[in-house]
Write a protein that holds these residues in place. Sequence first.
Motif, PDB file in Angstrom:
ATOM      1  N   TYR A 161      17.491 -41.812 -40.523  1.00  0.00           N
ATOM      2  CA  TYR A 161      17.680 -40.369 -40.342  1.00  0.00           C
ATOM      3  C   TYR A 161      18.908 -39.881 -41.109  1.00  0.00           C
ATOM      4  CZ  TYR A 161      18.308 -35.865 -38.009  1.00  0.00           C
ATOM      5  OH  TYR A 161      18.462 -34.523 -37.750  1.00  0.00           O
ATOM      6  N   TYR A 162      20.003 -40.624 -41.019  1.00  0.00           N
ATOM      7  CA  TYR A 162      21.235 -40.241 -41.719  1.00  0.00           C
ATOM      8  C   TYR A 162      21.016 -40.171 -43.226  1.00  0.00           C
ATOM      9  CZ  TYR A 162      25.861 -40.690 -43.815  1.00  0.00           C
ATOM     10  OH  TYR A 162      26.966 -40.507 -44.596  1.00  0.00           O
TER      11      TYR A 162
ATOM     12  N   ARG B 199      18.436 -37.139 -44.323  1.00  0.00           N
ATOM     13  CA  ARG B 199      18.902 -35.751 -44.195  1.00  0.00           C
ATOM     14  C   ARG B 199      19.819 -35.345 -45.343  1.00  0.00           C
ATOM     15  NH1 ARG B 199      23.874 -34.769 -41.489  1.00  0.00           N
ATOM     16  NH2 ARG B 199      22.959 -32.918 -40.539  1.00  0.00           N
ATOM     17  N   ARG B 200      20.260 -36.299 -46.167  1.00  0.00           N
ATOM     18  CA  ARG B 200      21.137 -36.000 -47.287  1.00  0.00           C
ATOM     19  C   ARG B 200      20.366 -35.725 -48.580  1.00  0.00           C
ATOM     20  NH1 ARG B 200      24.076 -40.292 -48.756  1.00  0.00           N
ATOM     21  NH2 ARG B 200      25.839 -39.070 -49.560  1.00  0.00           N
TER      22      ARG B 200
END
Length: 464
Positions: free
Chosen positions: A218-219, A222-223
């Motif tokens: 997820y981290y 999202r970038r």
Amino acid sequence: MSATPTPAHPEGFTPTGTIATHADRRRVVFATVVGTTVEWYDFFIYAQAAALVFATVFFEPAGAGFAAILSFASVGISFLFRPLGAFLAGHLGDRYGRRVVLMLTLILMGVATTLVGLLPTYAAIGIAAPILLIFLRIVQGISAGGEWGGAVLMAVEHAPKTKRGLFGASPQIGVPLGMLLASAIMAIMTVIAPGDAFLEWGWRIPFLLSFVLILVGYYIRRRVEESPVFTEIAERREATKMPIVQLFRKHWLLVLIAALVFAGNNAVGYMTTGGYIQGYATNPEGPIGLERGPVLWAAAAASVVWLLSTWFAGWVSDRIGRRTTYIIGWLLMLPAIFALFPLVNRGDITSLTLALCLLAVGLGFTYGPQAALYTELFPASIRFSGVSISYAIGAILGGAFAPTIAQAIVQATGSTSGVTWYLTAMVLIGLTATLLLKDRSGIPLGPDHEAEQSVSPIYGLAKA
């Protein structure tokens, strides 16, 4: 921004006119690899457990033989819900963007996988245990149905025209990486929790690990910026209101043929990713009876070969075309199918590893180019729906019940030769579907070229 059409953007430029840098593209590739690896780790860890423990801990009252069939059927049932995930994700992806769908599918898959690791067994809560297990597998299927299309389009629509096959291979190698990770962690757990301990609690740890992996995925995801093709569509306010209706009204035959291409690959691939070979080789009442750990490491070794051949096939498809690469893959796969069970039935781990590695080469050549092939088949406005639904239908026709069919054939005939002929038929179907498609490598992908993209790639048809 006005809906008035604007000139096509030069290769390498985003819709806002800025150059898509190497760093931007590298971030996209990394995010798609990590995200799909996490998603498919979750999906495959279930198949590994279904082959090794679920018949005992969830389906044992059905009797040894039928419990194994039910366990493999629970793997396949999720495929029936992939189209639902593909429909939902296709609609959302064509309306609201590729990125939002990727975030949703990652979370959905991770939650379902973690909960499987917490499920009580049949001995603890009775029939509610397999019912809850199947429900969570269905949730996994919905997530998998939406995941692939979004990852593929993020990779290919960011790619330079001459490197779409290579960029498209990035979400594809996430699948063998997920298989490698699932096999390796399961193998490690057979050492940490051998024998009865594996049945009691060892199998749960890989499922619970999904919670950590999902946070990492997820981290990273999202970038990543939205696909430049969808950004341009959104800026023009040209998103299709009912993309699925448009897809089936104009391109239904293309969806079917594209699905059959994948069905051939998927049926063969699910001999290992669906856990059938692992279950067959480790069955203590079967003809081989190998230990779980070495068999899982053999599957992990084959995953490395699959990964490398998938990456190479994506790269080579930029040079010789998607169609030619596929044809080579089908021709490599046929002799590997006929060698599969003669090698496995020798009963030693070296022969088993060789059999799976040989199979993995053809699998890679018919999987590496798929992202670019599918992306280039469908018009920009309905592309997410097209690639997702074709993939989901192909999975149902191919891998959904391949392990179940193989198990039923062996139990009915006492021989693996029927499985060989079943897999051969699926490969010939995939080859025939490939031959029906024109190669569209390098076709412009943006909304300015919707008319060109809408011309049918099926031989003999001028319109889709």
